[in-house]
Design a protein around this motif. Sequence first.
Motif, mmCIF file in Angstrom:
data_model
loop_
_atom_site.group_PDB
_atom_site.id
_atom_site.type_symbol
_atom_site.label_atom_id
_atom_site.label_comp_id
_atom_site.label_asym_id
_atom_site.label_seq_id
_atom_site.Cartn_x
_atom_site.Cartn_y
_atom_site.Cartn_z
ATOM 1 N N LEU A 289 -121.625 61.111 93.003
ATOM 2 C CA LEU A 289 -120.197 61.177 92.709
ATOM 3 C C LEU A 289 -120.002 60.519 91.357
ATOM 4 O O LEU A 289 -120.375 59.361 91.170
ATOM 5 N N LEU A 290 -119.450 61.263 90.410
ATOM 6 C CA LEU A 290 -119.356 60.793 89.038
ATOM 7 C C LEU A 290 -117.901 60.728 88.586
ATOM 8 O O LEU A 290 -117.168 61.703 88.730
ATOM 9 N N ILE A 291 -117.508 59.587 88.086
ATOM 10 C CA ILE A 291 -116.194 59.458 87.452
ATOM 11 C C ILE A 291 -116.450 59.614 85.959
ATOM 12 O O ILE A 291 -117.107 58.779 85.339
ATOM 13 N N ALA A 292 -115.969 60.730 85.407
ATOM 14 C CA ALA A 292 -116.191 61.040 83.993
ATOM 15 C C ALA A 292 -115.496 60.005 83.116
ATOM 16 O O ALA A 292 -114.506 59.400 83.527
ATOM 17 N N PRO A 293 -116.016 59.780 81.903
ATOM 18 C CA PRO A 293 -115.401 58.813 81.001
ATOM 19 C C PRO A 293 -113.902 59.079 80.819
ATOM 20 O O PRO A 293 -113.500 60.208 80.549
ATOM 21 N N THR A 294 -113.105 58.042 81.031
ATOM 22 C CA THR A 294 -111.651 58.132 80.990
ATOM 23 C C THR A 294 -111.112 57.013 80.102
ATOM 24 O O THR A 294 -111.529 55.869 80.239
ATOM 25 N N GLU A 295 -110.192 57.361 79.204
ATOM 26 C CA GLU A 295 -109.601 56.356 78.306
ATOM 27 C C GLU A 295 -108.425 55.676 79.012
ATOM 28 O O GLU A 295 -107.558 56.351 79.562
ATOM 29 N N VAL A 296 -108.428 54.343 79.025
ATOM 30 C CA VAL A 296 -107.377 53.576 79.711
ATOM 31 C C VAL A 296 -106.966 52.369 78.860
ATOM 32 O O VAL A 296 -107.734 51.896 78.030
ATOM 33 N N GLN A 297 -105.756 51.883 79.109
ATOM 34 C CA GLN A 297 -105.281 50.644 78.484
ATOM 35 C C GLN A 297 -105.526 49.518 79.484
ATOM 36 O O GLN A 297 -105.123 49.627 80.644
ATOM 37 N N LEU A 298 -106.179 48.451 79.043
ATOM 38 C CA LEU A 298 -106.422 47.304 79.914
ATOM 39 C C LEU A 298 -105.930 46.048 79.215
ATOM 40 O O LEU A 298 -105.968 45.955 77.986
ATOM 41 N N LYS A 299 -105.480 45.099 80.034
ATOM 42 C CA LYS A 299 -105.019 43.822 79.505
ATOM 43 C C LYS A 299 -106.027 42.744 79.856
ATOM 44 O O LYS A 299 -106.775 42.863 80.828
ATOM 45 N N LYS A 300 -105.984 41.672 79.087
ATOM 46 C CA LYS A 300 -106.815 40.510 79.387
ATOM 47 C C LYS A 300 -106.549 40.089 80.834
ATOM 48 O O LYS A 300 -105.408 40.091 81.290
#
Length: 189
Positions: free
Chosen positions: A133-144
Amino acid sequence: AIKMGFKDIIKVLIFLVGFSAFAQEKSFYIRSIRSIHLENTPSVMQQLKFEPVDVVYNKITQFLNDKITISSSGTFEVSAFANINPGVMGSSSKDSIHIELYLIKNNHEQIENILAKTIFKFSYGNFDVAAGLLIAPTEVQLKKNDEISLWVKILPTSNIDINKSPKYDHVTKPTGMQQIAGMRIEKLL
């Protein structure tokens, strides 16, 4: 007894130069080589936990007490995988098992946020075969201080149970491979 040939020295130097360039990358990669048991509990989220020894490289997170915590805010690319084998013997052609893999973000403002997910539908003939099961590369915003984790859920649309033996590990090595589950986080901006 310590006699290294010229070729061996060159190989070591190339490895060290390549490794140091690779290590400069603003990323985090973790992978488990230990198999993991899943409970036969449809609709219940089950975390795939990692251990400190699983960290391959880490320039952007803190990994402590099963928690992967982002060190600084920004734009990231996240991806993950898990090799899952329901371990079912003896089934009919109408049977199916549906499993979802999730990358989840937890923080103090929000309890749970699904960053990315994938689904795999096991059907007659592949109930005892590991599927990636593969989660393809996904662009996300993350906070500290956002925490990132990997979870599995057996969907209620499944009409047969996964192997219920407590000794059976469902997240396991596929033939000829070492990695069982993993996650990669790369800082883009």
